[in-house]
Design a protein around this motif. Structure first.
Motif, PDB file in Angstrom:
ATOM      1  N   LEU A   1       0.870  -1.204   0.000  1.00 28.13           N
ATOM      2  CA  LEU A   1       0.000   0.000   0.000  1.00 28.13           C
ATOM      3  C   LEU A   1       0.900   1.246   0.000  1.00 28.13           C
ATOM      4  O   LEU A   1       2.050   1.187   0.430  1.00 28.13           O
ATOM      5  N   VAL A   2       0.346   2.323  -0.492  1.00 32.41           N
ATOM      6  CA  VAL A   2       1.082   3.590  -0.552  1.00 32.41           C
ATOM      7  C   VAL A   2       0.895   4.305   0.784  1.00 32.41           C
ATOM      8  O   VAL A   2      -0.237   4.489   1.269  1.00 32.41           O
ATOM      9  N   TRP A   3       2.075   4.652   1.389  1.00 32.64           N
ATOM     10  CA  TRP A   3       2.015   5.418   2.652  1.00 32.64           C
ATOM     11  C   TRP A   3       1.703   6.879   2.298  1.00 32.64           C
ATOM     12  O   TRP A   3       2.446   7.527   1.568  1.00 32.64           O
ATOM     13  N   LYS A   4       0.625   7.428   2.855  1.00 41.66           N
ATOM     14  CA  LYS A   4       0.135   8.735   2.411  1.00 41.66           C
ATOM     15  C   LYS A   4       0.549   9.875   3.345  1.00 41.66           C
ATOM     16  O   LYS A   4       0.336  11.044   3.002  1.00 41.66           O
ATOM     17  N   ASP A   5       1.103   9.607   4.477  1.00 40.38           N
ATOM     18  CA  ASP A   5       1.510  10.678   5.391  1.00 40.38           C
ATOM     19  C   ASP A   5       2.898  11.154   4.981  1.00 40.38           C
ATOM     20  O   ASP A   5       3.905  10.497   5.330  1.00 40.38           O
TER      21      ASP A   5
END
Length: 255
Positions: free
Chosen positions: A185-189
């Motif tokens: 998954l793409v880390w969005k923070d």
């Protein structure tokens, strides 16, 4: 006096030629008749019988003496009195010697030392690292033709496709494709670089096997085919077709 008269002595001592015959009524009394003469045949018989008897006695005595002498030589009186000498008995008559059974010798057995079992040598393996320990960290290129297995250190392409974790391919833009059972998954923070605990808290619930569009600075959390947590940060992208390539800053943690 008639000379033919028998009563007249024929010599100085009387008749019968001086044999001292007596005349009847002489001075010595009545005339005793002369003893009859022994016959020669009886005397010879007695002499022969006596000689035979003497010869028989001599023969018996001689035989006795010879036998006595032989017996004396054969058996000494002392030996006859004491019985046969057992030391000179023939071998066939000698009593068989009975050998006593050998007495077993007591053997003192020394205490047996049990064999020493050599310690089992276990295969030399690196001890398991605590979860969250970095197993490998560094720059890694993933290309269209060169997938990578993040569970090897350093990560390389596995000959078994199911063991590879990520590949890059062009689809207008460059895309990152999770392989096999890998989830990502793409880390969005953008204000925080995710640590081990950050990725562990979201990847198992939000991670998928869907491809992701790549751009420089993108951060991805992942769970590899072997269950390790990893973090990938895009550093460089090149190529638009078969030469498509992405360079990543990769950290792989232990399970």
């Amino acid at each position: 006096m008639n000379s033919g008269d028998p009563r007249q002595p024929n010599g100085p001592y009387g008749g019968n030629g001086g044999n001292g015959g007596y005349v009847p009524n002489g001075a010595y009394g009545t005339q005793v008749p002369a003893a009859p003469a022994r016959t020669t045949s009886h005397r010879g018989a007695w002499i022969g019988a006596g000689a035979t008897l003497v010869a028989a006695v001599i023969g018996v005595v001689g035989t006795y003496l010879v036998n006595t002498k032989n017996d004396t030589k054969a058996t000494p009186p002392a030996a006859a009195a004491q019985g046969p000498d057992s030391s000179k008995a023939p071998e066939s008559e000698a009593p068989a010697t009975t050998s006593a059974p050998a007495t077993p010798t007591a053997t003192t057995s020394e205490p047996t030392t049990p064999p020493t079992t050599p310690p089992t040598t276990l295969p030399t393996t690196a001890p398991a690292k605590p979860a969250g320990t970095v197993e490998w960290q560094g720059a890694l290129a993933i290309t269209f033709t060169d997938s990578k297995d993040l569970d090897s250190a350093p990560p390389v392409e596995s000959e078994i496709n199911a063991e590879n974790d990520f590949s890059v391919y062009p689809f207008g833009d460059l895309m990152l494709q999770p392989e096999g059972d890998t989830k990502a998954l793409v880390w969005k923070d953008a204000s925080k670089v995710p640590a081990y605990t950050d990725c562990a808290g979201v990847v198992d619930t939000l991670g998928t096997s869907a491809e992701m569009k790549l751009k420089t600075g993108l951060v991805v959390c992942a769970r590899t085919n072997d269950g390790r947590l990893a973090r990938l940060t895009v550093k460089e992208l090149t190529g638009q077709s078969s030469d498509a390539s992405g360079v990543f800053d990769v950290v792989v943690w232990s399970r």
